[in-house]
Design a protein around this motif. Structure first.
Motif: not given
Length: 347
Positions: A292-301
């Motif tokens: 979740x943390x990695x995806x949030x950073x990658x997509x800026x959400x």
């Protein structure tokens, strides 16, 4: 209450907390420190169990046979245990080698409504004379009645006990009392509980489970585990002993291991943070945290928005790819200039 059995998953669930990078030295030192401490079993392996090391859920630093052989060589009084989810692991590729490497206690796990998938594996192990327990994961997703039905299946397969995993740390204290009492009145085998600490009540939930008839608690030293971590065994034993309940644990031995060995295993202290708390509220598997943390950073959400949506979709272990899909969808509808969360604070 039957004599309480402590299952120690520090070298299994704790592997989640360090991205499955526990070393042979970590395993050796921990087993030497905890052998003969009074814990019944030390569970060793990849965070998701035998056969789970992969790019999708995380590659372990060691192959599982090295992990088990290292642990076995350093355990004389405490039993070596393993955990396996059918689908990740198989009888031929994982259970038979684990037996050969000296594993004595086996936990066979599945999603909380899929006990049927464990039948072949539990029956195989019981026919081999092995101490075997069924495990239901993500148990906040099913009613007490349905959980009882699934546990009764495992009992019929020959399991000596069943362990409920609060995989998302979503159980309230009232739910623990409700569920465990229902199982206690409907089963003839041991009942165990594996609480996660997302909302800060893992030790309290373990104590309530014991009050309602559970005689197995599966936890870790320092609460070392996925997400906010597990029931901290030092705290649990201290509270039980203070309450007049005999645990059979050499408490000072456990505290020595916590103080001297655990700092070498852990790269950060366990505990609740906003991600862990929302994960527990949303009912999301604790091991999804890093994804979740990695995806949030990658997509800026906002990672909290990802967790809420993952919870709505009732995702389970093995569906980590869903996190990226959700983050991508959120990025198309989120105002990137008004993010309410600082991702750097989660690292």
């Amino acid at each position: 209450m039957s004599r309480l059995m402590i299952f120690d998953s520090t070298l299994r669930d704790g592997n989640h907390a360090v991205k499955h990078q526990l070393s042979a030295s970590n395993i050796k030192k921990y087993c030497q420190a905890m052998d003969g401490s009074g814990v019944k079993t030390i569970i060793v392996g990849h965070g998701n169990g035998l056969g789970a090391s992969s790019l999708q859920v995380g590659l372990a630093a060691l192959d599982e046979r090295t992990m088990l052989q290292t642990a076995k060589a350093n355990l004389e009084k405490t039993r070596l245990g393993v955990y396996m989810i059918p689908g990740f692991g198989t009888i031929e590729d994982n259970l038979k080698p684990a037996i050969a490497d000296g594993a004595e206690v086996f936990e066979i796990g599945c999603h909380c409504t899929e006990a049927d998938t464990t039948r072949e594996h539990i029956e195989f192990l019981r026919n081999q004379g092995k101490e075997t327990y069924g495990v239901l994961m993500m148990t906040h997703m099913a009613s007490p009645e349905r959980l009882l039905e699934e546990c009764q299946k495992m009992q019929s397969y020959g399991a000596l006990g069943v362990i409920l995993m609060d995989s998302a740390g979503a159980f309230t204290m009232e739910r623990v009392r409700w569920v465990i009492s229902r199982l206690y009145n409907g089963l003839d085998i041991h009942i165990g509980f594996h609480p996660h600490n997302n909302m800060g009540i893992a030790v309290a939930n373990a104590c309530i489970a014991i009050e309602e008839g559970a005689d197995i608690i599966d936890g870790t030293l320092r609460g070392f585990g996925a997400g906010a971590g597990n029931c901290q065994l030092e705290d649990l034993v201290a509270l039980l002993e203070k309450s007049g309940k005999r645990t059979g644990i050499n408490f000072y031995r456990m505290l020595d291991a916590s103080e001297k060995v655990m700092p070498e295993l852990m790269n950060k202290d366990m505990g609740q943070d906003p991600i862990s708390i929302v994960s527990g509220q949303a009912g999301v598997f604790s091991a999804f945290r890093t994804h979740v943390i990695n995806a949030a950073r990658a997509f800026e959400v906002d990672p909290r928005d990802i967790l809420v949506e993952v919870g709505k979709r009732k995702a389970v272990g093995g569906q980590e790819d869903m996190v990226v899909e959700i983050a991508k969808q959120l990025s198309c509808s989120t105002n990137n200039d008004s993010l309410s969360y600082q991702l750097s604070s989660l690292l």
